[in-house]
Design a protein around this motif. Structure first.
Motif, short mmCIF file in Angstrom:
data_model
loop_
_atom_site.label_atom_id
_atom_site.label_comp_id
_atom_site.label_asym_id
_atom_site.label_seq_id
_atom_site.Cartn_x
_atom_site.Cartn_y
_atom_site.Cartn_z
N GLN A 159 0.82 -1.20 0.00
CA GLN A 159 0.00 0.00 0.00
C GLN A 159 0.86 1.27 0.00
N PHE A 160 2.12 1.11 0.34
CA PHE A 160 3.05 2.25 0.39
C PHE A 160 3.90 2.35 -0.87
N ALA A 161 3.54 1.59 -1.92
CA ALA A 161 4.40 1.48 -3.11
C ALA A 161 4.68 2.82 -3.78
N SER A 162 3.76 3.77 -3.65
CA SER A 162 3.95 5.06 -4.33
C SER A 162 4.98 5.93 -3.64
N VAL A 163 5.34 5.58 -2.39
CA VAL A 163 6.25 6.45 -1.63
C VAL A 163 7.40 5.72 -0.95
N LEU A 164 7.30 4.41 -0.76
CA LEU A 164 8.35 3.64 -0.08
C LEU A 164 8.73 2.42 -0.91
N SER A 165 9.98 2.02 -0.80
CA SER A 165 10.39 0.76 -1.41
C SER A 165 9.76 -0.39 -0.63
N GLU A 166 9.67 -1.56 -1.25
CA GLU A 166 9.09 -2.72 -0.58
C GLU A 166 9.88 -3.08 0.68
N GLU A 167 11.21 -2.99 0.57
CA GLU A 167 12.06 -3.32 1.72
C GLU A 167 11.80 -2.35 2.89
N GLU A 168 11.72 -1.06 2.57
CA GLU A 168 11.51 -0.08 3.63
C GLU A 168 10.12 -0.23 4.25
N ALA A 169 9.12 -0.48 3.43
CA ALA A 169 7.76 -0.65 3.94
C ALA A 169 7.69 -1.85 4.87
N ASN A 170 8.27 -2.97 4.46
CA ASN A 170 8.26 -4.17 5.31
C ASN A 170 8.99 -3.93 6.62
N SER A 171 10.10 -3.21 6.54
CA SER A 171 10.89 -2.94 7.74
C SER A 171 10.11 -2.08 8.73
N ARG A 172 9.46 -1.06 8.24
CA ARG A 172 8.73 -0.16 9.13
C ARG A 172 7.50 -0.85 9.73
N LEU A 173 6.83 -1.67 8.94
CA LEU A 173 5.65 -2.36 9.46
C LEU A 173 6.02 -3.48 10.43
N ALA A 174 7.18 -4.08 10.24
CA ALA A 174 7.62 -5.11 11.18
C ALA A 174 7.91 -4.53 12.56
N ALA A 175 8.22 -3.23 12.60
CA ALA A 175 8.53 -2.57 13.87
C ALA A 175 7.28 -2.13 14.62
N VAL A 176 6.11 -2.21 13.96
CA VAL A 176 4.86 -1.86 14.63
C VAL A 176 4.55 -2.88 15.72
N THR A 177 4.02 -2.43 16.84
CA THR A 177 3.64 -3.34 17.91
C THR A 177 2.69 -4.42 17.38
N HIS A 178 3.04 -5.66 17.63
CA HIS A 178 2.15 -6.76 17.26
C HIS A 178 2.40 -7.92 18.19
N TYR A 179 1.49 -8.88 18.20
CA TYR A 179 1.51 -9.97 19.18
C TYR A 179 1.74 -11.29 18.46
N GLU A 180 2.97 -11.78 18.52
CA GLU A 180 3.26 -13.07 17.92
C GLU A 180 2.65 -14.18 18.78
N TYR A 181 2.25 -15.23 18.11
CA TYR A 181 1.56 -16.34 18.77
C TYR A 181 2.35 -16.86 19.97
N ASP A 182 1.71 -16.84 21.14
CA ASP A 182 2.35 -17.31 22.37
C ASP A 182 1.25 -17.64 23.37
N ILE A 183 0.96 -18.93 23.51
CA ILE A 183 -0.15 -19.36 24.38
C ILE A 183 0.11 -18.99 25.84
N GLN A 184 1.36 -19.09 26.29
CA GLN A 184 1.63 -18.75 27.69
C GLN A 184 1.36 -17.27 27.96
N LYS A 185 1.78 -16.42 27.05
CA LYS A 185 1.50 -14.99 27.22
C LYS A 185 0.00 -14.73 27.15
N ALA A 186 -0.71 -15.48 26.31
CA ALA A 186 -2.16 -15.33 26.24
C ALA A 186 -2.79 -15.70 27.59
#
Length: 553
Positions: A353-380
């Motif tokens: 969705q950022f193709a008009s302003v960011l490279s694919e590598e940069e977009a993936n890098s920035r979105l990977a840094a966004v807070t998210h919850y990787e699967y972890d039953i114990q933490k759940a």
């Protein structure tokens, strides 16, 4: 009803109508439901299909649906966009990577993204040889904004447009109510502006016959329609009046084949050369055809859970985090449901969705840094133990019948939630019912499935992250900082200015576990040995002169 209530109601209605069209379109493409028009299997058995397929510099595309009209203003399905993209131009267009490029406007400038001036090219002609005038463009803009003349695209056209007028024979001026960098998409044919000749259009538009077999489209693009039979096919020929030159591919034919088995048979027999949106889980059958190539492309779609903060127990942030940790997105993407043909989502907005302003590598890098919850039953389990529902609870998730993968993913999520003491009942409902219930304040956990129609970075965020309170977003979420960021997106003076607030808004939402992203989708295409295809992507078939990406061998 007060003004604020009316505004919220109108905002939701417009957003839901937008998603309704997009999802019905994609349901057609992936679940083989018609956009409008009866069932037909004539695409594989047409008497003249072999002649078209064997002609020099021509090819046949098999599409999984049918069209009742070619006019996008009337029927805004994605297949209508694909055909009209090469016939009717906008003031601007997009290239194969999603970037805005000149079309009928050879240049443009804006005053703080509020007053936009477009200089028309002098060599633009319609396929009948008549010149494209400023009056034609203004008339087409007014038509796109009129809900009676254009029920298909008027809901997309921005409410913030104050006026569109001819300011000289070669200039169009559009005035907005404030700065809006994203407006540039509204005057592209990918965004919904399809310029046609005013005099001709006035003769036929009120009868609703533009795009019918009797009144085929009249545009200034690289191709013209020469034949349209609803439920069967549409044929396009290269135009010798296009300002960009005569295209190399001379003839393109769309065969409408709603039944997937019939379409695969037509592909096997060589009656079609290119197939759109083949079922991802059936790709092996297409790959088994001699000489075939199957490609998977990221389609910018978002699949994820919405956790309504106004519905108990999801008003508890620990409950929302527990659910987020229990979503095993990796197994959904890499397992039998999607077979690796998707990407685990770390945010709402897909990197493409950022193709008009960011490279694919940069977009993936920035979105990977966004807070998210990787699967972890114990933490759940730990999060649920901190909540007011530590002993567990029962809830229901509904998924639309047109999207069975969402239902299969729901079952995977339900199994994980069972491990922490939460019972998730999974129920299928009709697509229209699901859409009507989006953000209604009754469902604690719900699916959000969104297919962006433009490459504007902030398109998805403009609704999902508009945290002004109940009614403004599907999670009925309130957050002053996120709402301020959404306001920045909507009033940005450049597309680049939309990037930071979009990513920051995603981060705030996920810190509070308001949304639980699951995957960013892919779609698949297949083509035979007659064709070579260059750089096929999610923007290709709505890009300017998209047939140039194809070579007939």
């Amino acid at each position: 009803m007060g003004w604020k209530d009316r505004m919220m109601k109108e905002k939701k209605e417009k957003a839901v109508k937008r998603i309704l069209i997009i999802l019905l379109t994609c349901a057609m493409a992936f679940a083989f439901a018609a956009c409008g028009g009866g069932a037909s299997d004539s695409g594989a058995e047409s008497t003249d299909g072999d002649d078209v397929a064997s002609a020099d510099k021509s090819f046949v595309i098999g599409i999984p649906g049918s069209l009742s009209t070619l006019d996008v203003n009337q029927e805004a399905g994605i297949l209508n966009y694909y055909s009209s993209a090469i016939v009717n131009e906008g003031l601007v267009s997009i290239d194969n990577s999603g970037k805005v490029i000149p079309a009928l406007a050879e240049s443009w400038e804006d005053d703080n993204a509020t007053v936009w001036k477009f200089k028309l090219r002098g060599d633009a002609k319609f396929s009948d040889g008549s010149p494209v005038t400023a009056d034609d463009v203004v008339w087409s803009i007014d038509r796109a904004r009129d809900p009676e003349q254009s029920p298909g695209v008027s809901i997309y056209f921005p409410d913030y447009v104050l006026s569109a007028e001819k300011t000289s024979d070669t200039e169009i001026t559009v005035t907005l109510d404030g700065p809006h960098a994203g407006f540039i998409w509204a005057v592209s044919n990918a965004g919904g502006l399809f310029v046609t000749q005013k005099e001709w259009g006035e003769e036929v538009t009120f009868s609703g016959s533009i795009g019918s077999p009797q009144d085929l489209l009249l545009g200034s693009g690289p191709y013209k329609v020469v034949e349209f039979e609803p439920g069967s096919h549409a044929t396009f020929e290269a135009s010798d009046t296009w300002w960009g030159g005569v295209p190399e591919i001379k003839t393109i034919r769309f065969d409408f084949i709603e039944d997937d088995a019939t379409r695969l048979l037509a592909f096997t027999q060589g009656d079609i050369d290119f197939a759109l949106n083949i079922p991802v889980d059936q790709s092996e059958q297409w790959e088994a055809v001699d000489g075939s190539t199957v490609e998977f492309i990221a389609d910018r779609s978002y699949y994820g859970l919405t956790l309504d903060v106004t519905v108990k127990p999801f008003d508890d942030e620990h409950v929302r985090r527990a659910v987020s940790y229990a979503v095993d997105a990796g197994s959904i993407v890499d397992g039998s449901i999607l077979k690796g043909h998707a990407q685990v989502a770390t945010a709402i907005t897909a990197p493409e969705q950022f193709a008009s302003v960011l490279s694919e590598e940069e977009a993936n890098s920035r979105l990977a840094a966004v807070t998210h919850y990787e699967y972890d039953i114990q933490k759940a389990k730990d999060e649920l133990a901190l909540s007011g529902s530590k002993d567990g609870f029962e809830t229901t998730i509904y998924y639309p019948d047109a999207y069975p993968n969402a239902g299969n993913a729901s079952l995977v999520i339900a199994e994980s939630l069972k491990e922490i003491g939460v019972t998730l009942n999974v129920k299928e409902i009709p697509l229209d019912q699901w859409l009507n219930e989006v953000g209604d304040g009754n469902q604690g956990v719900a699916w959000m499935i969104y297919f962006p129609t433009t490459a504007e970075p902030g398109e998805v965020a403009g609704w999902l992250l508009d945290a002004q309170g109940p009614g403004f977003n599907p999670a009925n979420w309130t957050d002053e900082a996120a709402a301020a960021l959404t306001a920045q997106i909507l009033s940005a003076s450049t597309l680049e200015d939309e990037v930071d607030p979009t990513i920051e808004g995603n981060d705030i939402a996920q810190q509070q576990a308001v949304y639980a992203p699951v995957w960013w989708g892919q779609s698949a295409v297949a083509y035979g040995e007659k064709l070579s295809v260059k750089d096929y992507g999610s923007y290709t078939l709505i890009s300017q002169n998209w047939p140039q990406q194809f070579t007939v061998n």
